[in-house]
Design a protein around this motif. Structure first.
Motif, PDB file in Angstrom:
ATOM      1  N   GLN A  37      27.779 -18.528   9.530  1.00  0.00           N
ATOM      2  CA  GLN A  37      28.885 -18.744   8.856  1.00  0.00           C
ATOM      3  C   GLN A  37      29.363 -19.954   8.761  1.00  0.00           C
ATOM      4  OE1 GLN A  37      31.448 -15.561  10.717  1.00  0.00           O
ATOM      5  NE2 GLN A  37      31.218 -14.253   8.609  1.00  0.00           N
ATOM      6  N   ALA A  38      30.271 -20.356   7.985  1.00  0.00           N
ATOM      7  CA  ALA A  38      30.710 -21.787   7.944  1.00  0.00           C
ATOM      8  C   ALA A  38      31.497 -21.966   9.286  1.00  0.00           C
ATOM      9  CB  ALA A  38      31.667 -21.965   6.660  1.00  0.00           C
ATOM     10  N   GLY A  39      31.138 -23.326   9.790  1.00  0.00           N
ATOM     11  CA  GLY A  39      31.792 -23.689  10.916  1.00  0.00           C
ATOM     12  C   GLY A  39      30.724 -23.594  12.162  1.00  0.00           C
ATOM     13  N   GLY A  40      29.771 -22.845  11.639  1.00  0.00           N
ATOM     14  CA  GLY A  40      28.673 -22.499  12.948  1.00  0.00           C
ATOM     15  C   GLY A  40      27.800 -23.525  12.881  1.00  0.00           C
ATOM     16  N   SER A  41      26.595 -23.325  13.632  1.00  0.00           N
ATOM     17  CA  SER A  41      25.761 -24.414  13.967  1.00  0.00           C
ATOM     18  C   SER A  41      24.328 -23.775  14.130  1.00  0.00           C
ATOM     19  CB  SER A  41      25.928 -24.934  15.592  1.00  0.00           C
ATOM     20  OG  SER A  41      27.148 -25.680  15.859  1.00  0.00           O
ATOM     21  N   LEU A  42      23.384 -24.532  13.622  1.00  0.00           N
ATOM     22  CA  LEU A  42      21.968 -24.499  13.975  1.00  0.00           C
ATOM     23  C   LEU A  42      20.920 -25.626  14.256  1.00  0.00           C
ATOM     24  CD1 LEU A  42      21.301 -22.585  10.273  1.00  0.00           C
ATOM     25  CD2 LEU A  42      21.027 -21.577  12.488  1.00  0.00           C
ATOM     26  N   ARG A  43      19.937 -25.323  14.588  1.00  0.00           N
ATOM     27  CA  ARG A  43      19.199 -26.537  15.279  1.00  0.00           C
ATOM     28  C   ARG A  43      17.956 -26.241  14.533  1.00  0.00           C
ATOM     29  NH1 ARG A  43      19.807 -29.878  19.582  1.00  0.00           N
ATOM     30  NH2 ARG A  43      18.079 -31.057  20.381  1.00  0.00           N
ATOM     31  N   LEU A  44      17.405 -27.284  13.801  1.00  0.00           N
ATOM     32  CA  LEU A  44      16.021 -27.099  13.007  1.00  0.00           C
ATOM     33  C   LEU A  44      14.952 -28.004  14.198  1.00  0.00           C
ATOM     34  CD1 LEU A  44      17.075 -27.906   9.666  1.00  0.00           C
ATOM     35  CD2 LEU A  44      16.918 -25.590  10.829  1.00  0.00           C
ATOM     36  N   SER A  45      13.830 -27.563  13.908  1.00  0.00           N
ATOM     37  CA  SER A  45      12.658 -28.257  14.876  1.00  0.00           C
ATOM     38  C   SER A  45      11.553 -28.403  13.885  1.00  0.00           C
ATOM     39  CB  SER A  45      12.291 -27.649  15.908  1.00  0.00           C
ATOM     40  OG  SER A  45      11.350 -28.314  16.716  1.00  0.00           O
ATOM     41  N   CYS A  46      10.875 -29.760  14.028  1.00  0.00           N
ATOM     42  CA  CYS A  46       9.716 -30.133  13.170  1.00  0.00           C
ATOM     43  C   CYS A  46       8.643 -30.530  14.307  1.00  0.00           C
ATOM     44  CB  CYS A  46      10.016 -31.313  12.166  1.00  0.00           C
ATOM     45  SG  CYS A  46       8.802 -31.842  11.427  1.00  0.00           S
ATOM     46  N   ALA A  47       7.550 -29.882  14.298  1.00  0.00           N
ATOM     47  CA  ALA A  47       6.404 -30.601  15.038  1.00  0.00           C
ATOM     48  C   ALA A  47       5.380 -31.108  14.478  1.00  0.00           C
ATOM     49  CB  ALA A  47       5.805 -29.351  15.913  1.00  0.00           C
ATOM     50  N   ALA A  48       4.956 -32.148  14.474  1.00  0.00           N
ATOM     51  CA  ALA A  48       3.673 -32.666  13.892  1.00  0.00           C
ATOM     52  C   ALA A  48       2.294 -32.564  14.653  1.00  0.00           C
ATOM     53  CB  ALA A  48       4.026 -34.289  13.832  1.00  0.00           C
ATOM     54  N   PHE A  49       1.369 -32.241  13.936  1.00  0.00           N
ATOM     55  CA  PHE A  49      -0.020 -31.956  14.561  1.00  0.00           C
ATOM     56  C   PHE A  49      -0.996 -32.899  13.591  1.00  0.00           C
ATOM     57  CE2 PHE A  49       1.380 -28.720  16.973  1.00  0.00           C
ATOM     58  CZ  PHE A  49       2.443 -27.925  16.273  1.00  0.00           C
ATOM     59  N   GLY A  50      -2.068 -33.098  13.992  1.00  0.00           N
ATOM     60  CA  GLY A  50      -3.116 -33.939  13.298  1.00  0.00           C
ATOM     61  C   GLY A  50      -3.447 -34.999  13.950  1.00  0.00           C
ATOM     62  N   GLN A  82       6.685 -27.522   5.122  1.00  0.00           N
ATOM     63  CA  GLN A  82       6.835 -26.499   4.086  1.00  0.00           C
ATOM     64  C   GLN A  82       7.943 -26.275   3.747  1.00  0.00           C
ATOM     65  OE1 GLN A  82       6.006 -25.810   7.210  1.00  0.00           O
ATOM     66  NE2 GLN A  82       7.605 -24.245   7.779  1.00  0.00           N
ATOM     67  N   GLY A  83       8.914 -26.531   4.825  1.00  0.00           N
ATOM     68  CA  GLY A  83      10.635 -26.385   4.386  1.00  0.00           C
ATOM     69  C   GLY A  83      11.118 -24.958   5.062  1.00  0.00           C
ATOM     70  N   THR A  84      12.116 -24.901   5.581  1.00  0.00           N
ATOM     71  CA  THR A  84      12.798 -23.917   6.385  1.00  0.00           C
ATOM     72  C   THR A  84      14.146 -23.740   5.603  1.00  0.00           C
ATOM     73  OG1 THR A  84      13.415 -22.839   8.447  1.00  0.00           O
ATOM     74  CG2 THR A  84      13.967 -25.249   7.963  1.00  0.00           C
ATOM     75  N   GLN A  85      14.503 -22.429   5.304  1.00  0.00           N
ATOM     76  CA  GLN A  85      15.882 -22.275   4.452  1.00  0.00           C
ATOM     77  C   GLN A  85      17.084 -21.960   5.459  1.00  0.00           C
ATOM     78  OE1 GLN A  85      16.213 -21.537   0.775  1.00  0.00           O
ATOM     79  NE2 GLN A  85      18.287 -21.698   1.608  1.00  0.00           N
ATOM     80  N   VAL A  86      18.163 -22.848   5.054  1.00  0.00           N
ATOM     81  CA  VAL A  86      19.328 -22.684   5.618  1.00  0.00           C
ATOM     82  C   VAL A  86      20.405 -22.175   4.608  1.00  0.00           C
ATOM     83  CG1 VAL A  86      21.244 -24.305   6.585  1.00  0.00           C
ATOM     84  CG2 VAL A  86      18.937 -24.564   7.274  1.00  0.00           C
ATOM     85  N   ASN A  87      21.209 -21.234   5.285  1.00  0.00           N
ATOM     86  CA  ASN A  87      22.222 -20.547   4.386  1.00  0.00           C
ATOM     87  C   ASN A  87      23.637 -20.509   5.167  1.00  0.00           C
ATOM     88  OD1 ASN A  87      20.311 -19.770   2.151  1.00  0.00           O
ATOM     89  ND2 ASN A  87      19.770 -18.048   3.356  1.00  0.00           N
ATOM     90  N   VAL A  88      24.365 -21.124   4.587  1.00  0.00           N
ATOM     91  CA  VAL A  88      25.806 -21.046   5.155  1.00  0.00           C
ATOM     92  C   VAL A  88      26.878 -20.306   4.484  1.00  0.00           C
ATOM     93  CG1 VAL A  88      27.577 -22.547   6.198  1.00  0.00           C
ATOM     94  CG2 VAL A  88      25.436 -23.358   6.134  1.00  0.00           C
ATOM     95  N   SER A  89      27.336 -19.161   4.668  1.00  0.00           N
ATOM     96  CA  SER A  89      28.203 -18.416   3.930  1.00  0.00           C
ATOM     97  C   SER A  89      29.767 -18.755   4.513  1.00  0.00           C
ATOM     98  CB  SER A  89      28.139 -16.858   4.203  1.00  0.00           C
ATOM     99  OG  SER A  89      28.255 -16.725   5.780  1.00  0.00           O
ATOM    100  N   SER A  90      30.415 -18.716   3.449  1.00  0.00           N
ATOM    101  CA  SER A  90      31.976 -19.137   3.503  1.00  0.00           C
ATOM    102  C   SER A  90      32.792 -17.947   3.962  1.00  0.00           C
ATOM    103  CB  SER A  90      32.554 -19.608   2.370  1.00  0.00           C
ATOM    104  OG  SER A  90      32.502 -18.384   1.403  1.00  0.00           O
TER     105      SER A  90
END
Length: 131
Positions: free
Chosen positions: A13-26, A123-131
């Motif tokens: 919900q709006a006002g909330g928090s998320l933490r995205l992480s990205c790991a590199a390999f290769g 590849q991307g990750t979806q973030v949805n924030v609702s009002s």
């Protein structure tokens, strides 16, 4: 070659928090050298835009104006970059991608506006924030 894997997207919900992480390999020679680690996002019908970027060598950072004071990019480990997103808004809803490039220029405001300059993408990750 470098592979990037994002995680941490979801719905909040709006006002909330998320933490995205990205790991590199290769190719470890690329991962552990100085490079530009960046987060982009793309909403339906809109162009891909840079959200934040971090150059590991000089520890310089870039943020697009709309996320300043709300988002923080950081390097968690040598091959992991995170994006802490606080006080999320509905307009933050998008697919978030991490990308990396060896050039410092890619982490500048001008360079970050050229996503085509980044050779490696997750590849991307979806973030949805609702009002």
């Amino acid at each position: 070659k470098v592979q990037l894997v994002e995680s941490g997207g979801g719905s909040v919900q709006a006002g909330g928090s998320l933490r995205l992480s990205c790991a590199a390999f290769g190719d470890t020679r690329y991962i552990y050298s100085e490079n530009c680690l960046a987060w982009f996002r793309q909403a339906p019908g809109r162009e891909r835009e840079a959200v934040a970027a971090l150059y590991t060598g000089g520890r310089s950072t870039y943020y697009t104006d709309s996320v300043k004071q709300r988002f923080t990019i950081s390097r968690d480990t040598a091959n992991t970059v995170e994006l802490q997103m606080n006080r999320l808004l509905p307009e933050d809803s998008a697919v978030y991608y991490c990308a990396t490039d060896s050039k410092f220029f890619s982490c500048t405001e001008e360079g970050a506006k050229r996503p085509e300059s980044f050779p490696f993408w997750g590849q991307g990750t979806q973030v949805n924030v609702s009002s």
